[in-house]
Enzyme design. Structure first.
Site: not given
Length: 261
Positions: A142, A155
């Protein structure tokens, strides 16, 4: 479709990016090995697309449970053969506050899914791919891996770990014929992002992401940010001094914590 058609193994295939990747690879002529905890959703999707029984199989597994996903990989090899492409896509994104004890468990769950689960997804296939001298191992990272963002520590840290792990694995498999591909999505319109409380520049449809991802994977590129505009943003963020970044993210909406409405 015969067993000579290439095979792709995709985790997190019940929705979002995983489902979009399954559609793109199916349309490109691949057989599908689709993995998720919620197998009913995959079956419903396959039925809606009219997929023949020879084009796909579904494996129930939880990537956060090492033995579960390893067993799914071994079952895939036994039932469909050694995949040409393995995509470790399954992941979770939940906000945390380190001052809250319960959120330490969320952090642990995030690492178990996004990091250990990724390595466990690759595990059943690595030695056999090396012996064959070909294959693609794809880690879904990501752009959140570039810099840490407030409330998003679990995350961001886990996806930074994905990038570093894939880089390490790529070095280990150099000259083996097995390619390690790291893909870093920007903001993709999926159930994972639809509850976000902050702006999402260059928001991309999952199907559009999957089409670009397929091309990147087949080319064997080592690292790519999709869409390219977020790649530019990522480079700028990487170069920002800490003081500038800290000011820039002040007041930014935070990822919802577990149980938050």
């Amino acid at each position: 479709m015969t067993t000579s058609a290439p095979l792709v193994f995709i985790t997190g295939a019940s929705s979002g990016i995983g489902q979009a990747l399954a559609a793109s690879f199916h349309d490109a002529g691949y057989r599908l090995a689709l993995v998720a905890r919620r197998t009913a959703e995959i079956e419903a999707w396959a039925k809606s697309r009219g997929l023949g029984a020879d084009r796909y199989r579904v494996y129930k597994a939880d990537v956060a449970q090492t033995d579960s996903i390893v067993a799914a990989g071994n079952d895939c090899i036994a039932q469909q053969g050694l995949p040409d492409v393995v995509i470790a896509n399954a992941g979770i994104s939940i906000g945390i506050d380190t001052a809250e004890r319960a959120d330490l468990d969320v952090l642990s769950q995030t690492f178990a899914t996004n990091n250990v689960g990724l390595a466990a997804t690759f595990h059943p296939f690595v030695r056999a791919m090396v012996q064959r001298g070909s294959g693609r191992l794809v880690g879904i990272g990501s752009v959140a891996s570039i810099r840490g963002l407030p409330g998003h520590g679990a995350y961001c840290a886990s996806k930074a770990g994905v990038v570093a792990y894939c880089e390490s694995l790529r070095g280990e498999l150099h000259n083996s014929g097995v390619k390690v591909v790291t893909l870093c999505p920007g903001y993709i319109d999926t159930p994972l992002t639809q509850g976000n409380r902050y702006g999402m520049p260059f928001l991309m449809k999952a199907d559009d992401f999957a089409a670009q991802a397929l091309r990147a994977i087949e080319s064997g590129t080592s690292y790519r940010v999709i869409p390219w505009q977020m790649g530019v943003v990522a480079k700028i963020m990487r170069m920002l001094p800490n003081a500038v970044l800290d000011r820039a993210v002040q007041g930014r909406g935070r990822k919802k914590r577990s149980g938050e409405a």
